[in-house]
Scaffold this active site. Sequence first.
Site, PDB file in Angstrom:
ATOM      1  N   PHE A 177     -10.896   7.818   1.316  1.00 32.73           N
ATOM      2  CA  PHE A 177     -10.371   7.818   2.682  1.00 32.73           C
ATOM      3  C   PHE A 177      -9.140   6.935   2.737  1.00 32.73           C
ATOM      4  O   PHE A 177      -9.197   5.744   2.425  1.00 32.73           O
ATOM      5  CB  PHE A 177     -11.408   7.320   3.700  1.00 32.73           C
ATOM      6  CG  PHE A 177     -10.902   7.433   5.112  1.00 32.73           C
ATOM      7  CD1 PHE A 177     -10.912   8.652   5.766  1.00 32.73           C
ATOM      8  CD2 PHE A 177     -10.367   6.330   5.773  1.00 32.73           C
ATOM      9  CE1 PHE A 177     -10.413   8.790   7.057  1.00 32.73           C
ATOM     10  CE2 PHE A 177      -9.861   6.455   7.067  1.00 32.73           C
ATOM     11  CZ  PHE A 177      -9.894   7.681   7.705  1.00 32.73           C
ATOM     12  N   ASP A 268      -5.643   0.907  -2.250  1.00 34.56           N
ATOM     13  CA  ASP A 268      -5.835   0.903  -0.806  1.00 34.56           C
ATOM     14  C   ASP A 268      -6.946  -0.089  -0.497  1.00 34.56           C
ATOM     15  O   ASP A 268      -8.125   0.212  -0.643  1.00 34.56           O
ATOM     16  CB  ASP A 268      -6.207   2.320  -0.347  1.00 34.56           C
ATOM     17  CG  ASP A 268      -6.520   2.377   1.149  1.00 34.56           C
ATOM     18  OD1 ASP A 268      -6.598   1.308   1.784  1.00 34.56           O
ATOM     19  OD2 ASP A 268      -6.694   3.494   1.665  1.00 34.56           O
ATOM     20  N   LYS A 297      -6.682  -3.054   8.824  1.00 36.68           N
ATOM     21  CA  LYS A 297      -7.949  -3.436   9.467  1.00 36.68           C
ATOM     22  C   LYS A 297      -8.044  -4.941   9.760  1.00 36.68           C
ATOM     23  O   LYS A 297      -7.476  -5.396  10.727  1.00 36.68           O
ATOM     24  CB  LYS A 297      -9.135  -2.931   8.647  1.00 36.68           C
ATOM     25  CG  LYS A 297      -9.212  -1.408   8.658  1.00 36.68           C
ATOM     26  CD  LYS A 297     -10.617  -0.872   8.551  1.00 36.68           C
ATOM     27  CE  LYS A 297     -10.664   0.594   8.919  1.00 36.68           C
ATOM     28  NZ  LYS A 297     -10.493   1.513   7.808  1.00 36.68           N
TER      29      LYS A 297
HETATM   30  C1  LIG Z   1      -9.568   2.701   7.802  1.00 37.87           C
HETATM   31  C2  LIG Z   1      -8.913   2.975   6.520  1.00 37.87           C
HETATM   32  C3  LIG Z   1      -7.613   3.519   6.462  1.00 37.87           C
HETATM   33  C4  LIG Z   1      -6.861   3.949   7.688  1.00 37.87           C
HETATM   34  O1  LIG Z   1      -6.593   2.894   8.557  1.00 37.87           O
HETATM   35  P1  LIG Z   1      -6.217   3.210  10.075  1.00 37.87           P
HETATM   36  O2  LIG Z   1      -5.863   1.896  10.650  1.00 37.87           O
HETATM   37  O3  LIG Z   1      -7.438   3.819  10.714  1.00 37.87           O
HETATM   38  O4  LIG Z   1      -5.088   4.170  10.056  1.00 37.87           O
HETATM   39  C5  LIG Z   1      -7.040   3.693   5.224  1.00 37.87           C
HETATM   40  N1  LIG Z   1      -7.689   3.355   4.104  1.00 37.87           N
HETATM   41  C6  LIG Z   1      -8.925   2.826   4.112  1.00 37.87           C
HETATM   42  C7  LIG Z   1      -9.577   2.448   2.826  1.00 37.87           C
HETATM   43  C8  LIG Z   1      -9.593   2.638   5.324  1.00 37.87           C
HETATM   44  O5  LIG Z   1     -10.828   2.155   5.327  1.00 37.87           O
END
Ligand SMILES: *Cc1c(COP(=O)(O)O)cnc(C)c1O
Length: 456
Positions: A177, A268, A297
């Site tokens: 994700f 990420d 986040k």
């Molecule tokens: C939540 C998340 C995103 C996206 O972040 P948003 O602020 O919702 O756009 C990207 N990568 C990871 C691993 C995430 O958990």
Amino acid sequence: MSKYQQIHDYTSKVLDLISQSDITEEEAQWITTETVNGFRDHVNSGFLDYRKSVTKDMQYASVEWKDSGPNCFVDVNGKEYIDCLGGFGIYNVGHRHPKVVQAVKNQMDRQALHSQDLLDPLRAMLAKVLADLTPGALKYAYFGNSGTESIEAALKLAKIYHQKNGRNTFIAATRAFHGKSLGSLSGTAKGEFRKPFLPLVHGFRHVPHNDIDMLYKTMHTCRMVGEDVAAVIMEPIQGEGGVIIPSDDYLSQVRQLCDDYGALLIFDEVQTGMGRTGKMFCADHYGVVPDILCLGKAFGGGIMPASATVATEEVFSSWFENPFLHTTTFGGNPLACAAALANINVLIEEELPARAESMGEYMLKGLQEAMKGHEDKVLEIRGKGLLIGIEFVNDEIGFEVSKGFFDNGVLVAGTLINAKTIRIEPPLTIEKEQCDKVCHTFARVLSEVGKPVTAN
Ligand SMILES: *Cc1c(COP(=O)(O)O)cnc(C)c1O
């Protein structure tokens, strides 16, 4: 009454409510009605069907209103919940940490947003701090407002870096994700999220997660067909995929493969960063340094939306010649930078990464103890630090358990890519007694779910 007069009165009423420290029962009722109606008529009625907090006949709706200490929040009717969702992992330092709140207030009192033309000091200071805080030679930072923006920047950075040798293939992992804007969605792995929006960014391939042989074969095949890989993008531990922890040597093997094939490695850490897994960055567990690191986040201290894309000079310098190639109006604004600086200050001062490790172990043990005798319902409980996933045998049991948690004042939620798995992702400040309550609740709920409902 004129339309504008009506709108003015309505907004005045809302502003008045916001300004109050307490609300009456009547006001709570008004807020609830307005919220449910507003979601139904103007936000998206789909949320009402989906949210477990709203009963089918709308008799009772859970509408949040305020925080309660660092680890809980209170709904409009005064019911308190232990926050084991942590806003999907945004509350690492707790809800409304006083130092973060104070920093943002102080900055707001002086200057809220930047001129967009002069040099804004906090951006420079935060970037310097990040260079010191992040592993290896990561040195330059681009700031955005959300996780998906940090991924977009990483992808564009990899593209411009490789422009000279024409590489534009990306490899991501199954169950990944990375967000939902068109670029990041290309890396995200869930068919249901992607299919309506195809075609996405050209050149993305997915390989099974934690399978180094597949990654090697894919990398090699790309080379053979003249589509050399620009970058591999990966979450060191997959969050929305259901808290999937790689085998110990996987990430260093990925690093090696990237080096062998001249591909960049993007981590990420939007969810795993800022202490969540027991170290400041999840990459620190494995001693692997990416070329580009994405943060979001919890980066804004649970107060401000903020994200960062941190890269090595070798990579980031592709943007030196024209810094306007990738910009955003609000990214790196003074309020967000103040929050992020205070966040890092608190993470270090309160040793929260270490706390995540010890409390995570405590919670994991407690949950595993609680599932004993319920192996017919729970497949596995796994985690690192305070990123814990509970995998059920099917979605229905997972949903019932999360509803049971909720009814007992513990907020949990599923993971976006893997519905069978719910997450336990509380603030890193969670107390032992609160962990105990979560584990006791889990044991009780487990013994109640799956029982046939007695007819009346
Ligand atoms: C939540 C998340 C995103 C996206 O972040 P948003 O602020 O919702 O756009 C990207 N990568 C990871 C691993 C995430 O958990």
